[in-house]
Design an enzyme around this catalytic site. Structure first.
Site, PDB file in Angstrom:
ATOM      1  N   PRO A 178       0.721  -1.108   0.114  1.00  0.00           N
ATOM      2  CA  PRO A 178       0.111  -0.158   0.103  1.00  0.00           C
ATOM      3  C   PRO A 178       1.067   1.311   0.131  1.00  0.00           C
ATOM      4  O   PRO A 178       0.748   2.049   0.912  1.00  0.00           O
ATOM      5  CB  PRO A 178      -0.925   0.028   1.296  1.00  0.00           C
ATOM      6  CG  PRO A 178      -0.084  -0.914   2.184  1.00  0.00           C
ATOM      7  CD  PRO A 178       0.739  -1.913   1.143  1.00  0.00           C
ATOM      8  N   CYS A 179       1.663   1.652  -1.051  1.00  0.00           N
ATOM      9  CA  CYS A 179       2.400   2.743  -1.066  1.00  0.00           C
ATOM     10  C   CYS A 179       1.172   3.856  -1.243  1.00  0.00           C
ATOM     11  O   CYS A 179       1.752   5.124  -1.105  1.00  0.00           O
ATOM     12  CB  CYS A 179       3.281   2.920  -2.297  1.00  0.00           C
ATOM     13  SG  CYS A 179       2.485   2.463  -3.880  1.00  0.00           S
ATOM     14  N   HIS A 180       0.109   3.833  -1.523  1.00  0.00           N
ATOM     15  CA  HIS A 180      -0.783   5.001  -1.890  1.00  0.00           C
ATOM     16  C   HIS A 180      -1.147   5.696  -0.441  1.00  0.00           C
ATOM     17  O   HIS A 180      -1.517   6.696  -0.140  1.00  0.00           O
ATOM     18  CB  HIS A 180      -2.077   4.409  -2.362  1.00  0.00           C
ATOM     19  CG  HIS A 180      -3.083   3.416  -1.328  1.00  0.00           C
ATOM     20  ND1 HIS A 180      -2.745   1.925  -1.920  1.00  0.00           N
ATOM     21  CD2 HIS A 180      -3.705   3.413  -0.647  1.00  0.00           C
ATOM     22  CE1 HIS A 180      -3.349   1.375  -0.899  1.00  0.00           C
ATOM     23  NE2 HIS A 180      -4.280   2.110  -0.283  1.00  0.00           N
TER      24      HIS A 180
END
Length: 192
Positions: A157-159
């Site tokens: 989950p780099c978002h």
């Protein structure tokens, strides 16, 4: 029977079965989602790509990094697609499919390998905070670059990582996709 059918029946062989192709070393598919089309790829039972990159570029990277036997085999990715669809529908908060960072550089691997433990569903963290947690407190910009090239978007989950000012910055799928994912998660944790 007409003459064409007569001629074709001479070539029929009832005991002939279609060939069974072996599984690819790397199986991939294109998967349409509310945030855009993702190229999903799996190798040796582990997800190696969930990318917004174009098909030709990504399959080339997969061929160079993992194996030249990269085949479009959607069925091999059924579990990945199911979990991704559940997440995007708000019905899943964690992915169970294993991930392999074969396409990541050593620094990206450092940043991404524990990203799920450094970020939590519905919450954000800054690039600077993440840099501190991986014991590279002065590497906020490098962390941002590593996240921007995340080969396993959404599953890792780099978002959830944002600018120090709270601004949404860079995302491979575009800022609208990042906003969509963050809003989806916030909405789910606010409503039981």
């Amino acid at each position: 029977m007409n003459s064409l059918e007569d001629r074709l029946t001479r070539f029929s062989t009832p005991d002939l079965k279609p060939p069974v192709l072996p599984d690819a070393d790397v199986a991939y598919t294109l998967h349409d989602t509310p945030i855009g089309t993702l190229l999903l790829a799996i190798a040796h039972g582990r997800v190696v790509a969930s990318s917004f990159g174009d098909e030709e570029t990504m399959t080339g990277r997969l061929a160079r990094a993992i194996s030249p036997r990269v085949l479009r085999q959607p069925r091999a990715l059924d579990v990945v697609r199911k979990e991704l669809d559940e997440y995007l529908a708000g019905d899943r908060q964690e992915f169970t499919v294993p991930v392999d960072l074969a396409l990541a550089t050593p620094f990206q691997q450092l940043v991404l390998s524990d990203l799920r433990t450094h970020t939590s569903y519905g919450h954000t963290k800054t690039y600077g905070q993440l840099a501190g947690e991986i014991e590279r407190p002065k590497a906020a910009r490098a962390v941002g670059t590593a996240l921007g090239a995340n080969p396993v978007c959404v599953l890792l989950p780099c978002h959830r990582v944002i600018g120090a000012s709270g601004a949404l910055t860079g995302y491979a799928g575009g800022l609208e996709a990042k906003r969509y994912l963050l809003n989806l998660e916030k909405k789910r944790i606010l409503s039981p």
